[in-house]
Scaffold this motif. Structure first.
Motif, mmCIF file in Angstrom:
data_model
loop_
_atom_site.group_PDB
_atom_site.id
_atom_site.type_symbol
_atom_site.label_atom_id
_atom_site.label_comp_id
_atom_site.label_asym_id
_atom_site.label_seq_id
_atom_site.Cartn_x
_atom_site.Cartn_y
_atom_site.Cartn_z
ATOM 1 N N THR A 1 0.849 -1.206 0.000
ATOM 2 C CA THR A 1 0.000 0.000 0.000
ATOM 3 C C THR A 1 0.875 1.244 0.000
ATOM 4 O O THR A 1 0.629 2.192 -0.760
ATOM 5 C CB THR A 1 -0.923 -0.022 1.236
ATOM 6 O OG1 THR A 1 -1.603 -1.266 1.274
ATOM 7 C CG2 THR A 1 -1.930 1.116 1.188
ATOM 8 N N GLU A 2 1.918 1.230 0.851
ATOM 9 C CA GLU A 2 2.794 2.406 0.940
ATOM 10 C C GLU A 2 3.560 2.629 -0.368
ATOM 11 O O GLU A 2 3.721 3.763 -0.819
ATOM 12 C CB GLU A 2 3.766 2.256 2.119
ATOM 13 C CG GLU A 2 3.074 2.495 3.456
ATOM 14 C CD GLU A 2 3.923 2.103 4.665
ATOM 15 O OE1 GLU A 2 3.380 2.150 5.779
ATOM 16 O OE2 GLU A 2 5.111 1.738 4.476
ATOM 17 N N ARG A 3 4.025 1.531 -0.946
ATOM 18 C CA ARG A 3 4.758 1.676 -2.204
ATOM 19 C C ARG A 3 3.850 2.237 -3.305
ATOM 20 O O ARG A 3 4.246 3.140 -4.059
ATOM 21 C CB ARG A 3 5.320 0.307 -2.637
ATOM 22 C CG ARG A 3 6.142 0.414 -3.893
ATOM 23 C CD ARG A 3 6.785 -0.895 -4.290
ATOM 24 N NE ARG A 3 7.241 -0.792 -5.673
ATOM 25 C CZ ARG A 3 7.583 -1.811 -6.433
ATOM 26 N NH1 ARG A 3 7.574 -3.043 -5.937
ATOM 27 N NH2 ARG A 3 7.979 -1.620 -7.672
ATOM 28 N N ALA A 4 2.624 1.709 -3.378
ATOM 29 C CA ALA A 4 1.680 2.206 -4.388
ATOM 30 C C ALA A 4 1.342 3.669 -4.126
ATOM 31 O O ALA A 4 1.286 4.477 -5.067
ATOM 32 C CB ALA A 4 0.410 1.353 -4.388
ATOM 33 N N CYS B 1 3.630 10.062 -9.598
ATOM 34 C CA CYS B 1 3.178 10.238 -10.985
ATOM 35 C C CYS B 1 2.168 11.377 -11.082
ATOM 36 O O CYS B 1 2.158 12.113 -12.071
ATOM 37 C CB CYS B 1 2.714 8.931 -11.632
ATOM 38 S SG CYS B 1 1.090 8.361 -11.195
ATOM 39 N N LEU B 2 1.352 11.571 -10.061
ATOM 40 C CA LEU B 2 0.415 12.704 -10.102
ATOM 41 C C LEU B 2 1.119 14.041 -9.877
ATOM 42 O O LEU B 2 0.605 15.092 -10.263
ATOM 43 C CB LEU B 2 -0.704 12.520 -9.081
ATOM 44 C CG LEU B 2 -1.838 11.604 -9.556
ATOM 45 C CD1 LEU B 2 -2.734 11.177 -8.417
ATOM 46 C CD2 LEU B 2 -2.683 12.306 -10.629
ATOM 47 N N GLN B 3 2.296 13.991 -9.249
ATOM 48 C CA GLN B 3 3.097 15.200 -9.074
ATOM 49 C C GLN B 3 3.582 15.708 -10.441
ATOM 50 O O GLN B 3 3.640 16.909 -10.690
ATOM 51 C CB GLN B 3 4.307 14.878 -8.177
ATOM 52 C CG GLN B 3 4.825 16.065 -7.394
ATOM 53 C CD GLN B 3 3.800 16.550 -6.371
ATOM 54 O OE1 GLN B 3 3.151 15.734 -5.725
ATOM 55 N NE2 GLN B 3 3.640 17.855 -6.252
ATOM 56 N N GLN C 1 3.180 5.932 -2.690
ATOM 57 C CA GLN C 1 4.324 6.760 -3.098
ATOM 58 C C GLN C 1 4.388 6.916 -4.616
ATOM 59 O O GLN C 1 4.609 8.014 -5.142
ATOM 60 C CB GLN C 1 5.637 6.134 -2.618
ATOM 61 C CG GLN C 1 5.994 6.526 -1.186
ATOM 62 C CD GLN C 1 7.240 5.807 -0.678
ATOM 63 O OE1 GLN C 1 8.020 5.281 -1.472
ATOM 64 N NE2 GLN C 1 7.411 5.775 0.621
ATOM 65 N N ALA C 2 4.201 5.797 -5.318
ATOM 66 C CA ALA C 2 4.287 5.845 -6.782
ATOM 67 C C ALA C 2 3.150 6.691 -7.365
ATOM 68 O O ALA C 2 3.354 7.448 -8.324
ATOM 69 C CB ALA C 2 4.244 4.426 -7.351
ATOM 70 N N PRO D 1 2.987 0.099 -14.499
ATOM 71 C CA PRO D 1 1.737 -0.667 -14.658
ATOM 72 C C PRO D 1 0.890 -0.711 -13.386
ATOM 73 O O PRO D 1 -0.342 -0.678 -13.465
ATOM 74 C CB PRO D 1 2.211 -2.069 -15.063
ATOM 75 C CG PRO D 1 3.683 -2.086 -14.883
ATOM 76 C CD PRO D 1 4.163 -0.683 -14.896
ATOM 77 N N ALA D 2 1.547 -0.764 -12.209
ATOM 78 C CA ALA D 2 0.781 -0.797 -10.954
ATOM 79 C C ALA D 2 -0.025 0.495 -10.796
ATOM 80 O O ALA D 2 -1.207 0.471 -10.430
ATOM 81 C CB ALA D 2 1.719 -0.997 -9.761
ATOM 82 N N CYS D 3 0.607 1.628 -11.081
ATOM 83 C CA CYS D 3 -0.126 2.903 -11.002
ATOM 84 C C CYS D 3 -1.212 2.977 -12.061
ATOM 85 O O CYS D 3 -2.302 3.503 -11.808
ATOM 86 C CB CYS D 3 0.818 4.086 -11.175
ATOM 87 S SG CYS D 3 1.832 4.397 -9.735
ATOM 88 N N ALA D 4 -0.910 2.472 -13.255
ATOM 89 C CA ALA D 4 -1.901 2.552 -14.339
ATOM 90 C C ALA D 4 -3.198 1.847 -13.945
ATOM 91 O O ALA D 4 -4.290 2.386 -14.151
ATOM 92 C CB ALA D 4 -1.332 1.967 -15.632
#
Lengths: 293, 293
Positions: free
Chosen positions: A12-15, A22-24, A17-18, A69-72
């Motif tokens: 959860t924390e890694r996702a 990416c939204l930044q 952060q990612a 891909p995880a963020c996508a």
């Protein structure tokens, strides 16, 4: 359960952060729109779909390559929640512990935030430079298919047209397979694309795992709505949605869930220690359900 | 004008055939959803965006390779019209000579049809096998960016937040540049990706042409609304939309349009006979406007 929860918190924390990162990077000509996109994506969530992607990658030591891909998949999931909550759809006022996007930003901006997040998911995945062009293109094909008329959007359309008077368990499984199953399966499948060393048989087994996971996840969700403590907290939709437990009763649904859980764990067994992550997700989300009344 | 119209009909027919073919291949778990998608895409239209893509390709003899990107931009355009017409957005009941998608299929299916068409545009482009993986990926990046928060969706958000009491011509140009300009520019840009033989200077000139075209197209659209015969037929929106002619008056807008038309034609001049298609689009859509009252 608590060690499994601790284990999952890493994903959860890694996702999170990612997703923040990416939204930044994402800009917008409309700060109003960008605020709505961030509001919807960055609200606290367990990040199941990125978590399944990362945990699948750990089976083949490619997890480090999977932030895009995880963020996508999570961006797509977030967009689908915004649109599902709209008054014309499920008409839900709350989501992830806060007012739904259309309650906070208005319907028009919520529709556009969903639209822009779908585009952003593809753009962000297409822009990543860790994986080859061929692999990235394969991932884009799979993700786009999972979002479309033979995937998530198609499943939501089936759901809207569902008539509980004439529905049976097979119909409900079909709806679930498209509506939520397609994106959960994609979360696993994208991780498989990142590695060369996977036999067709192993790939098929893990896709089977993902399908089982998606279906069991939805059956458990329906079961949770039948537990008074949970249904009191559940979002109140004005529409009668497909409910696995309503068709065959909670006892049958519980039996089906147990069966699917055992099948999922059996598929993971040969992977040994590397499957600790996927087993943690499976145990946390498909097992240990408080028994329905 | 009639020979130019005959010339353009070839593009319209080619785009219509390609759209029919790609929608023929598309399946859906929900026939209701697929009907709504086809209804929106296959309604008669001039197919400006695919036409610009094909005609740009003719400059470099790559037009034959461009059915997938040409269809992709039109699918995106069709999805954006469905969502723009929704009651929460521009609230238009008619589109392309027929009831708007949400009037024919209901709001929920219309939202999903737009969502599924966006996904399908990316899927169809990712699946084409005529262009290399690298070129396809570049096209996907450009198209996704044009759809997102710094493109079409962002422009529509700016449009919604626009206040005619405080807006000026520069604000309106900004809205137009994102809302309609981004996808028109992309229609040209995707064609440029298909060829190796384009210098950076030529590329820049043609992207400049595309920006000029997009802006002039919108100014002309605003001008047409001021001609009584046209405004009687125009869709009636309940919202006061940004209007180029309202800010500076129709005479100034007409002058600006003429100026942009001349700039666009000047950019095309060095391409000689190969630019016949782009010149036909430019003349048909940016010139020959009935003078406003």
């Amino acid at each position: 359960m608590s060690s499994s929860a601790d284990y999952l918190r890493r994903y959860t924390e890694r996702a999170d952060q990612a997703l923040h990162a990416c939204l930044q990077l994402e800009g917008s000509c409309s700060s109003h729109l960008l605020s709505a996109m961030r509001y919807a994506v960055l609200a606290p969530g367990k990040r199941l779909r990125p978590g399944l992607c990362y945990a699948t990658g750990e089976l083949f030591d490619v997890s480090d390559m999977l932030d895009a891909p995880a963020c996508a998949v999570e961006l797509i999931h977030a967009y689908s929640l915004i649109h599902d909550d709209l008054p014309a759809m499920d008409d839900d006022d709350f989501r992830r512990g806060q007012p739904a996007c259309h309650k906070a930003f208005g319907e028009a901006i919520a529709i556009l935030a969903g639209d822009a997040l779908q585009a952003f998911a593809f753009e962000m995945l297409a822009n990543q430079r860790i994986l080859s062009a061929d692999r990235t293109l394969t991932m884009l094909r799979i993700l786009a298919h999972a979002c479309g008329s033979n995937g998530m959007a198609g499943g939501q359309a089936l759901d809207l047209d569902y008539n509980p008077m004439h529905g049976n368990t097979a119909d409900i499984e079909t709806i679930h397979r498209y509506k939520t199953g397609a994106l959960i399966k994609t979360s696993v499948e994208l991780a498989l694309i990142a590695s060369d060393s996977i036999s067709q048989a192993t790939r098929d087994q893990l896709l089977n795992f993902a399908e089982i996971f998606g279906l069991a996840f939805q059956i458990r969700d329906d079961l949770l709505d039948h537990i008074p403590a949970n249904s009191a907290n559940a979002s109140v939709s004005t529409r009668s949605e497909p409910d696995y437990t309503a068709a065959d009763g909670p006892a049958k649904a519980m039996e089906r869930l147990d069966n699917l859980y055992n099948q999922a764990m059996e598929i993971l067994r040969p992977f040994g220690a590397k499957s600790e992550g996927l087993r943690a997700w499976t145990t946390a989300l498909l097992n240990g359900l408080p028994r329905p009344e």
